[in-house]
Design a protein around this motif. Structure first.
Motif, PDB file in Angstrom:
ATOM      1  N   LEU A  94       0.832  -1.209   0.000  1.00  0.00           N
ATOM      2  CA  LEU A  94       0.000   0.000   0.000  1.00  0.00           C
ATOM      3  C   LEU A  94       0.865   1.257   0.000  1.00  0.00           C
ATOM      4  O   LEU A  94       0.498   2.264  -0.612  1.00  0.00           O
ATOM      5  N   GLN A  95       2.002   1.207   0.679  1.00  0.00           N
ATOM      6  CA  GLN A  95       2.887   2.369   0.727  1.00  0.00           C
ATOM      7  C   GLN A  95       3.529   2.661  -0.614  1.00  0.00           C
ATOM      8  O   GLN A  95       3.924   3.799  -0.879  1.00  0.00           O
ATOM      9  N   THR A  96       3.654   1.631  -1.453  1.00  0.00           N
ATOM     10  CA  THR A  96       4.316   1.844  -2.746  1.00  0.00           C
ATOM     11  C   THR A  96       3.402   2.512  -3.766  1.00  0.00           C
ATOM     12  O   THR A  96       3.873   2.987  -4.801  1.00  0.00           O
ATOM     13  N   ILE A  97       2.094   2.537  -3.517  1.00  0.00           N
ATOM     14  CA  ILE A  97       1.160   3.162  -4.460  1.00  0.00           C
ATOM     15  C   ILE A  97       1.330   4.676  -4.397  1.00  0.00           C
ATOM     16  O   ILE A  97       1.258   5.271  -3.314  1.00  0.00           O
ATOM     17  N   ALA A 110      -2.386   8.218  -7.256  1.00  0.00           N
ATOM     18  CA  ALA A 110      -3.059   6.990  -7.672  1.00  0.00           C
ATOM     19  C   ALA A 110      -3.952   6.459  -6.549  1.00  0.00           C
ATOM     20  O   ALA A 110      -5.067   5.990  -6.805  1.00  0.00           O
ATOM     21  N   MET A 111      -3.465   6.542  -5.319  1.00  0.00           N
ATOM     22  CA  MET A 111      -4.271   6.077  -4.189  1.00  0.00           C
ATOM     23  C   MET A 111      -5.546   6.893  -4.058  1.00  0.00           C
ATOM     24  O   MET A 111      -6.639   6.351  -3.857  1.00  0.00           O
ATOM     25  N   PHE A 112      -5.421   8.222  -4.171  1.00  0.00           N
ATOM     26  CA  PHE A 112      -6.613   9.066  -4.114  1.00  0.00           C
ATOM     27  C   PHE A 112      -7.573   8.723  -5.251  1.00  0.00           C
ATOM     28  O   PHE A 112      -8.795   8.710  -5.077  1.00  0.00           O
ATOM     29  N   GLY A 113      -7.005   8.453  -6.438  1.00  0.00           N
ATOM     30  CA  GLY A 113      -7.843   8.099  -7.581  1.00  0.00           C
ATOM     31  C   GLY A 113      -8.573   6.785  -7.375  1.00  0.00           C
ATOM     32  O   GLY A 113      -9.732   6.633  -7.775  1.00  0.00           O
TER      33      GLY A 113
END
Length: 389
Positions: free
Chosen positions: A221-224, A228-231
């Motif tokens: 999860l930290q690598t995203i 992109a995470m918000f998207g």
């Protein structure tokens, strides 16, 4: 004697003095016809009359000279504070002088020379404090004094003519809303991540198989990337808002506060869980063996031995999360999350540098204060805190 004199000169002080002198040659302030166009850079000695400029320049010069004195951290600390006071004086008086007769829409802003001097004097201050090595309570008192001085400066109106404060004057209500939104995103996501991460960390500490499977998932999860995470959160929470009765009524939707908040919680889980595991693992075997010898149950050992000994490491994880989330909350404005990022992206769209600073500077200040406060808490909970107070 010459050798002694040379040994009494701080090498870092020489570097800071050279950088400070170079910064004095750069434009100190800019005068622009309005808030959007590029301004004309002016040196520090050209922003006002000699009677106004000379005291400020002398204060900055004294700070750079006192910074050369190795083995005198208190004098260096005093010099850095004096230099910062001179810097603020020049900025306030220069703004008033430059705007006199410049026109209704004229704006003045700090230029590269000011920012470079601010960094140099801040580093001088940090270097002196590092040499003094104050305890956590002394640092807390110093932080409170700095915050109090900053509040008094803002209330005094000395810097009211700067462009960034004119931007603030027209957006007081929006700034207050952004401030609370930013705090809600940063501290709220920290609280939720702690509520989830602490129990997970305790379970992972006891169960090796859970640790082996949980930490890689959280690391992924930290690598995203943050955008992109918000998207990713937008379609997920958009579906929840449309499908679950009452979800939209409590603010769950594809854009806005909810997806930004959830993304920050997911980013926060790895530092919380990993540091909880590391903190609990840091308990000395001798202390655990003594606890077993006293007849303590596993739960009692966790609460009375492992948690107190591991608390500094656990708090260090919370520090990482808090500073990280204060910064990431700026990007949340792109999906309607609010916060100081609203001003940053509005300023980028309008090519208004001071509007960008209206969002960026409070974010930086909030992150610095949070980092220092958490460092103090870590020191207060460490086993050697008593000797440093």
């Amino acid at each position: 004697m010459p050798l002694r004199s040379l040994s009494a000169i701080s090498a870092t002080g020489v570097l800071f003095a050279a950088l400070g002198l170079a910064a004095l040659l750069a434009p100190f302030m800019t005068l622009a016809a309005n808030r959007i166009v590029a301004g004309e850079g002016l040196p520090a000695w050209g922003i006002a009359g000699a009677g106004t400029v000379v005291p400020g320049l002398l204060a900055i010069g004294a700070a750079l000279v006192l910074g050369l004195l190795a083995g005198h951290p208190r004098l260096r600390l005093f010099g850095a504070a004096l230099g910062l006071a001179g810097l603020v004086w020049l900025l306030g008086q220069g703004a008033q002088g430059l705007l006199d007769g410049a026109g209704e829409y004229a704006r003045v802003s700090p230029a590269a020379g000011f920012w470079c001097l601010l960094v140099v004097l801040g580093l001088l201050l940090a270097d002196a404090l590092s040499a003094l090595a104050p305890g956590p309570l002394a640092r807390a008192a110093l932080l409170a004094a700095v915050l109090g001085a900053g509040a008094l400066l803002l209330q005094s109106g000395l810097l009211a003519e700067l462009s960034i404060f004119r931007e603030y004057d027209g957006r007081r209500a929006a700034f207050t809303d952004a401030f609370w939104r930013h705090l809600g995103l940063a501290f709220g996501s920290l609280a939720v991540a702690a509520a989830i991460g602490f129990p997970l960390g305790m379970l992972a500490h006891r169960r090796e198989r859970l640790r082996a499977s949980l930490l890689p998932v959280l690391s992924f999860l930290q690598t995203i990337p943050s955008l992109a995470m918000f998207g990713i959160m937008i379609p997920i929470l958009g579906w929840v808002g449309d499908s679950v009765p009452g979800a939209q009524a409590i603010g769950i939707a594809g854009i806005g506060f909810a997806p930004a908040f959830l993304a920050l919680v997911l980013y926060s889980l790895l530092p919380v869980v990993a540091n909880t595991v590391a903190g609990l693992d840091s308990a000395p075997p001798a202390a655990l063996e003594a606890a077993r010898g006293m007849g303590m149950s596993p739960r009692q050992r966790m609460v009375q031995v492992e948690l107190p000994l591991g608390l500094p490491v656990i708090l260090a994880g919370l520090r990482i999360v808090l500073v990280q989330n204060i910064g990431l909350a700026v990007i949340a404005a792109l999906i309607g999350g609010g916060g100081f990022g609203t001003f940053v992206f509005q300023g980028l769209n309008q090519t208004a540098t001071d509007l960008i600073l209206l969002g960026a500077l409070p974010t930086v200040a909030l992150a610095l204060v949070a980092a220092i406060a958490m460092d103090i808490l870590v020191d207060l909970t460490s086993p050697k805190a008593e000797s440093r107070r």
